[in-house]
Structure formats: C-alpha cells, structure tokens
Design an enzyme around this catalytic site. Structure first.
Site, PDB file in Angstrom:
ATOM      1  N   THR A   1       1.682   5.843   4.782  1.00  0.00           N
ATOM      2  CA  THR A   1       0.505   6.731   5.537  1.00  0.00           C
ATOM      3  C   THR A   1       1.165   7.168   6.354  1.00  0.00           C
ATOM      4  O   THR A   1       2.622   7.578   6.652  1.00  0.00           O
ATOM      5  CB  THR A   1      -0.038   5.764   6.259  1.00  0.00           C
ATOM      6  OG1 THR A   1       1.047   4.812   7.207  1.00  0.00           O
ATOM      7  CG2 THR A   1      -0.554   4.154   5.287  1.00  0.00           C
TER       8      THR A   1
ATOM      9  N   ARG B   1      -5.851   1.585   4.425  1.00  0.00           N
ATOM     10  CA  ARG B   1      -4.660   1.942   3.626  1.00  0.00           C
ATOM     11  C   ARG B   1      -4.519   1.377   2.375  1.00  0.00           C
ATOM     12  O   ARG B   1      -4.666   1.698   1.121  1.00  0.00           O
ATOM     13  CB  ARG B   1      -3.783   1.655   4.408  1.00  0.00           C
ATOM     14  CG  ARG B   1      -3.374   1.032   4.967  1.00  0.00           C
ATOM     15  CD  ARG B   1      -1.915   1.381   5.975  1.00  0.00           C
ATOM     16  NE  ARG B   1      -1.833  -0.420   7.194  1.00  0.00           N
ATOM     17  CZ  ARG B   1      -2.201  -1.232   7.791  1.00  0.00           C
ATOM     18  NH1 ARG B   1      -3.179  -0.783   8.580  1.00  0.00           N
ATOM     19  NH2 ARG B   1      -1.406  -2.257   8.498  1.00  0.00           N
TER      20      ARG B   1
ATOM     21  N   GLU C   1      -2.200  -7.095   6.928  1.00  0.00           N
ATOM     22  CA  GLU C   1      -0.817  -7.439   7.767  1.00  0.00           C
ATOM     23  C   GLU C   1      -0.479  -7.888   8.486  1.00  0.00           C
ATOM     24  O   GLU C   1      -1.437  -8.750   9.494  1.00  0.00           O
ATOM     25  CB  GLU C   1      -0.530  -6.063   7.532  1.00  0.00           C
ATOM     26  CG  GLU C   1       1.190  -5.343   9.005  1.00  0.00           C
ATOM     27  CD  GLU C   1       2.186  -5.489   7.751  1.00  0.00           C
ATOM     28  OE1 GLU C   1       1.950  -6.700   7.852  1.00  0.00           O
ATOM     29  OE2 GLU C   1       2.995  -4.316   7.612  1.00  0.00           O
TER      30      GLU C   1
ATOM     31  N   HIS D   1       0.659  -1.504   0.218  1.00  0.00           N
ATOM     32  CA  HIS D   1       0.073   0.075  -0.161  1.00  0.00           C
ATOM     33  C   HIS D   1       1.009   1.297  -0.117  1.00  0.00           C
ATOM     34  O   HIS D   1       2.356   1.410   0.069  1.00  0.00           O
ATOM     35  CB  HIS D   1      -0.775   0.233   1.303  1.00  0.00           C
ATOM     36  CG  HIS D   1       0.024  -0.029   2.460  1.00  0.00           C
ATOM     37  ND1 HIS D   1       0.654   1.558   3.149  1.00  0.00           N
ATOM     38  CD2 HIS D   1      -0.014  -0.881   3.430  1.00  0.00           C
ATOM     39  CE1 HIS D   1       1.209   0.631   4.400  1.00  0.00           C
ATOM     40  NE2 HIS D   1       1.097  -0.765   4.275  1.00  0.00           N
TER      41      HIS D   1
END
Length: 209
Positions: free
Chosen positions: A11, A58, A84, A8
C-alpha cells in the site's frame, strides 16, 4: 487439510514507511494489482472451499483480486478477527520518527515478541492478535472440509502462523515477517484432540519475479 495464507498487497503507507495497523488503511499501489493477479494465477487450481479475509479495504481488495483468478471462485468471508495488530497511537505515523520515541518497544515487536509491551502507545497485546486469528482458522477447520485461504496482514499473520506451527513467542519472528502477496501454507487434520500444524511453505513470493 491445507491452509493457505497471504498478506495483502503493498500500500501507499507501506511504501511511505508509515504504521498501518488494525484501524489504519491506505490504497493499494497500482503495481500491487498485478502482483495480486500473479498470486491468484499461482493458486488458481487449488479447489478452495472458502476465502477468509480481514475487513480492512487493503485485504478485501487483495482477496477479491485473487478470487477473480481462481478457476472456481468461492465465497469470501470477511471478519474483523483477521485484522492487523492494533497499533494505537502509532497508526499512520512515520516508522522512522516513532522509532526515535519507542525504540525498544518497536525492536521487540520486530524481533522478540515475548518482550513486546505496547502499553506506551495503546497498542494491542500480541497474544490477543494471535488468539483472534487462530480462532478463525480453528473454526474453519472444525466446520469445513478445506482447503482454505486466509488473507490478512504482516505483523499479526506472521505471529499467528508461526504460533500455530508450534513456536514460542520468542521465536515467532525468527524467520522474518511476511512479505506482501507472499504465500505460506500450513497443513493439519480435522482431529481436534490431537491437532498439530506443519509449516510446508513460508513467505514464498518467487512467482512475483
């Protein structure tokens, strides 16, 4: 059959050096949307059959952003199996502060997964994360024609890709961890009996420069 993988976009917690695992999440940085667009444009000609994405926001936003850039957008399948690595008590905590408490465990998570034991902070065993991600990949191969894109996360996806490519636990981090919006490619066949995976591309983010 080619299998494409990406982590991703970066963030707020990535930037702030905070742990962000299975149950944690934070917004993508504004610059990440530009990088997601660049990744999408890089692979826009690939005739994907489907995209598989983690259900974490995300990752979902990353998958959706890539899909918008494809010449032929496809269905996105969202699954918790691509989430994750579960980090338990570490979720949202400062990486620098937690290293003072769990120095050995975190070194093993980063460099020697064969020695990684997350029990001290109620984390997920790395073998479990590899198994759930690999099951998504295997099912996609068995039921579809490909190519496929898998959108996931740094720690778990790094371990799963390298494991599928044939590396032992001790070697899974030998090539480093996946960078945000990088591209990795495995190639395999539909022959389940003699299936093996070849790593054709690893952690490429040259298109972001």
């Amino acid at each position: 059959m080619k299998l494409y993988f990406t982590r991703h976009g970066k963030t707020e917690w990535n930037q702030a050096l905070r742990f962000q695992g299975m149950s944690g999440d934070s917004p993508l940085l504004p610059t990440s949307y530009d990088e997601i667009k660049l990744l999408g444009q890089t692979i826009k000609h690939v005739p994907f059959e489907k995209i598989f994405s983690s259900t974490s926001p995300r990752a979902k936003k990353t998958a959706q952003g890539i899909n918008k850039e494809l010449e032929k957008p496809v269905e996105i399948i969202y699954t918790d199996q691509l989430k994750e690595l579960g980090l338990g008590d570490l979720e949202g905590q400062s990486i620098l502060e937690m290293r003072k408490i769990y120095s050995q465990e975190l070194d093993h998570m980063r460099y020697r997964l064969d020695r990684y034991n997350p029990e001290a902070f109620q984390g997920e065993p790395i073998e479990q994360a590899i198994s759930r991600i690999s099951s998504v990949v295997e099912q996609a191969i068995d039921t579809g024609k490909g190519p496929f894109l898998f959108v996931g996360h740094g720690a778990a996806l790094t371990a799963a890709i390298q494991s599928l490519a044939g590396k032992e636990l001790a070697e899974l981090r030998s090539m480093g961890g996946l960078k945000n919006n990088s591209l990795s490619i495995l190639e395999t066949t539909k022959n389940k009996q003699n299936r093996s995976y070849t790593l054709n591309l690893w952690n490429d983010d040259s298109f972001l420069l």
